[in-house]
Design a protein around this motif. Structure first.
Motif, PDB file in Angstrom:
ATOM      1  N   ILE A 112       0.813  -1.214   0.000  1.00 34.01           N
ATOM      2  CA  ILE A 112       0.000   0.000   0.000  1.00 34.01           C
ATOM      3  C   ILE A 112       0.851   1.271   0.000  1.00 34.01           C
ATOM      4  CG2 ILE A 112      -1.962  -1.158   1.092  1.00 34.01           C
ATOM      5  CD1 ILE A 112      -1.120   0.012   3.755  1.00 34.01           C
ATOM      6  N   ASP A 113       2.145   1.120  -0.274  1.00 37.78           N
ATOM      7  CA  ASP A 113       3.009   2.299  -0.364  1.00 37.78           C
ATOM      8  C   ASP A 113       2.629   3.142  -1.578  1.00 37.78           C
ATOM      9  OD1 ASP A 113       5.197   1.520   1.708  1.00 37.78           O
ATOM     10  OD2 ASP A 113       4.993  -0.241   0.415  1.00 37.78           O
ATOM     11  N   THR A 114       2.735   4.438  -1.452  1.00 40.74           N
ATOM     12  CA  THR A 114       2.522   5.314  -2.595  1.00 40.74           C
ATOM     13  C   THR A 114       3.782   5.312  -3.459  1.00 40.74           C
ATOM     14  OG1 THR A 114       3.402   7.277  -1.490  1.00 40.74           O
ATOM     15  CG2 THR A 114       1.047   6.805  -1.207  1.00 40.74           C
ATOM     16  N   PRO A 115       3.653   5.686  -4.730  1.00 38.27           N
ATOM     17  CA  PRO A 115       4.846   5.782  -5.581  1.00 38.27           C
ATOM     18  C   PRO A 115       5.899   6.723  -4.992  1.00 38.27           C
ATOM     19  CG  PRO A 115       2.866   5.855  -6.927  1.00 38.27           C
ATOM     20  CD  PRO A 115       2.415   5.908  -5.495  1.00 38.27           C
ATOM     21  N   GLU A 116       5.446   7.776  -4.322  1.00 32.10           N
ATOM     22  CA  GLU A 116       6.378   8.726  -3.725  1.00 32.10           C
ATOM     23  C   GLU A 116       7.174   8.075  -2.588  1.00 32.10           C
ATOM     24  OE1 GLU A 116       3.316  10.700  -5.942  1.00 32.10           O
ATOM     25  OE2 GLU A 116       3.162   9.307  -4.247  1.00 32.10           O
TER      26      GLU A 116
END
Length: 547
Positions: A112-116
């Motif tokens: 669930i990590d964001t691309p950022e």
């Protein structure tokens, strides 16, 4: 039974490297009495191009590569074979089933990590001069956390949890290759759009479609330990792998399907006063799309690239199969040449018809060393196969070539086209034959100034041409033998060599010094057109003298 598969992604036309993969798969299947499958790996919805699947199918069939299972050539959305569908976009329910098995077994987990956030981790590894490996969480996100992440607009993916052990890949070409677990990260197997990644889908499909041998490019070797780990986690077989060596261009770099786009881009950027609106219109692009192409953000479809190159009069390198088709190569030569890129029959044979290639093909004779895509050698192969192919088949190739290029010669009758082929023996390509015979279909002749100066303006050239015209006008039989005899008689009468008579005629009827044999050329052109063109030339010379 040996079962091979060719599994292209429809993100562009069939590249010559992809054609080699398909050919080796096909040769192995046909040599062993096995099967070859065609599978379209179209799960990358953002990069798929609308014309690619149909073009890949057409290119394979042009090369003579058929398949036992795969999309129906008449309608690729339909399947031929018992293990379909063969478009991966139609198999999502199958992938979801096996994804659930991995999730339930704790062999995969939601990310669930964001691309950022991922980029921060990548940058940290780069700053520390380390290879980036995704840090597996101590506890996998649960359903509630995943739902919350999606509600917040996060890109939720699924990663495969790599086993804590080194993996050894057994490869026909490379031998046993060991991969340390310290070098392999947990990789994504389902993207945020719900489609499986290439790594997951191909492993599931190879198992369900009973593929026994996977032949692919050397660049895929680094993917293979992850694929083997997935196979073990799912209880699948591991097929026999053969990773082919790289094919390099004459410039030394890898033969890349991006070369055409790069060549066009260089040409556009090299014109300081380029009319970008006109270029975009020529390529059926919006100005925003062209700007994105120039900025390196997108790559247009191949027809758009070709149209812009034609508008700018830029020659693009032959990279895709269709490029070679359009430039006058025949499939028998292409198959023979491509088969020898990284493989050899073990003797001194080079020019080989397809039946010999099938009989001789042995996967164990793939080479580890890189192969050179030598265009001069390909042209030589094409010259040989133009001689070897049966006349009726060669005529079919010629007609297809003329049609795809919208040539004026495409409307000629079969007898004329067959004669054009016959009198052009020794040509390197069909394009060369068309070029040499283009004068037959021209409404008006445009004189090459160099040919006029070199031939027609020589002393006595006009007089000899006028005398030739008179002799030709008196002929009752108009065929190659009679025309040749008439020209020989003129040479003897005037005590000159054949060139003194033939070359002025050639320039008169073609505008240049290039054509097939002069008697053959006149016979094909016909008496009426021949005499008219000589008359026009004499008039042109007369006016030139006055000015």
């Amino acid at each position: 039974m040996i079962v091979t598969r060719f599994a292209p992604s429809p993100t562009g036309y069939l590249h010559i490297g992809g054609a080699r993969t398909a050919l080796f798969c096909w040769l192995l299947a046909r040599h062993s009495g096995g099967k070859m499958l065609l599978r379209i790996e179209d799960t990358d919805q953002k990069r798929n191009t609308p014309t690619a699947t149909a073009q890949v199918i057409n290119d394979l069939l042009w090369l003579g590569i058929d398949w036992d299972e795969g999309p129906d050539p008449a309608d690729p959305s339909k399947s031929i074979g018992e293990h379909g569908p063969y478009l991966q976009s139609q198999r999502r329910d199958i992938y979801d089933e096996y994804l659930k098995k991995l999730l339930d077994a704790g062999r995969a987990y939601y990310c669930i990590d964001t691309p950022e956030e991922i980029q921060v981790l990548r940058q940290k590894a780069q700053d520390e001069k380390k290879t980036f490996l995704y840090p597996r969480p101590g506890r996998f996100p649960d359903a509630e956390e995943v739902a919350k992440a999606r509600a917040e607009g996060r890109s939720v993916t699924v990663r495969f949890a790599m086993p804590d052990e080194d993996i050894v890949v057994s490869d026909v070409v490379r031998g046993e290759v060991k991969f340390s677990i310290d070098e392999i990260s947990d990789f994504i197997i389902q993207k945020s759009d719900g489609f499986p990644t290439y790594h997951f889908a191909c492993v599931v499909d190879d198992e369900l479609m009973k593929v026994t041998h996977v032949i692919r490019g050397q660049e895929h070797l680094m993917n293979t330990p992850g694929h083997v780990a997935l196979q073990r986690a799912l209880g699948f077989r591991t097929p026999t792998y053969a990773h082919m060596s790289v094919t390099v261009s004459e410039g030394g770099g890898k033969l890349s399907k991006r070369e055409r786009a790069k060549t066009l881009l260089k040409a556009i950027k090299g014109q300081a006063d380029a009319d970008l609106d006109a270029i975009a219109a020529a390529g059926s692009l919006s100005r925003d799309e062209l700007d994105s192409f120039i900025a390196g953000k997108i790559s247009p479809d191949q027809p758009n690239i070709s149209a812009m190159a034609e508008f700018l009069q830029v020659h693009l390198p032959e990279i895709n199969v269709i490029d070679f088709f359009q430039n006058g190569y025949i499939p028998e030569a292409m198959v023979n040449f491509v088969a020898l890129l990284g493989w050899s029959p073990g003797d001194n044979r080079e020019i080989m018809p397809v039946a010999e290639l099938i009989e001789a093909f042995d996967l164990n004779r793939l080479n580890k060393t890189n192969s050179l895509f030598d265009r001069q050698k390909l042209a030589s192969f094409n010259t040989e196969h133009l001689r070897m192919v049966e006349p009726d088949k060669l005529l079919g190739h010629f007609k297809s070539y003329l049609k795809v290029n919208d040539s004026p010669a495409a409307d000629a009758d079969d007898a004329t086209l067959a004669q054009m082929l016959k009198i052009s023996e020794g040509a390197r390509t069909l394009a060369q034959i068309e070029e040499k015979c283009a004068f037959l279909f021209a409404d008006e002749i445009e004189f090459d100034p160099k040919a006029v100066q070199k031939v027609l303006q020589k002393p006595n050239a006009a007089e000899l041409l006028a005398e030739t015209r008179a002799a030709l006008a008196e002929m009752e039989s108009w065929d190659e033998g009679a025309i040749h005899e008439a020209i020989e008689q003129l040479c003897a009468k005037n005590e000159v060599g054949m060139g003194k008579i033939a070359q002025p005629i050639r320039v008169a009827i073609t505008g240049s010094t290039i054509s097939p044999g002069i008697a053959d050329s006149l016979a094909l052109l016909g008496k009426e057109k021949t005499l008219k063109r000589i008359d026009d030339t004499l008039s042109f010379l007369s006016q030139s003298d006055k000015s």
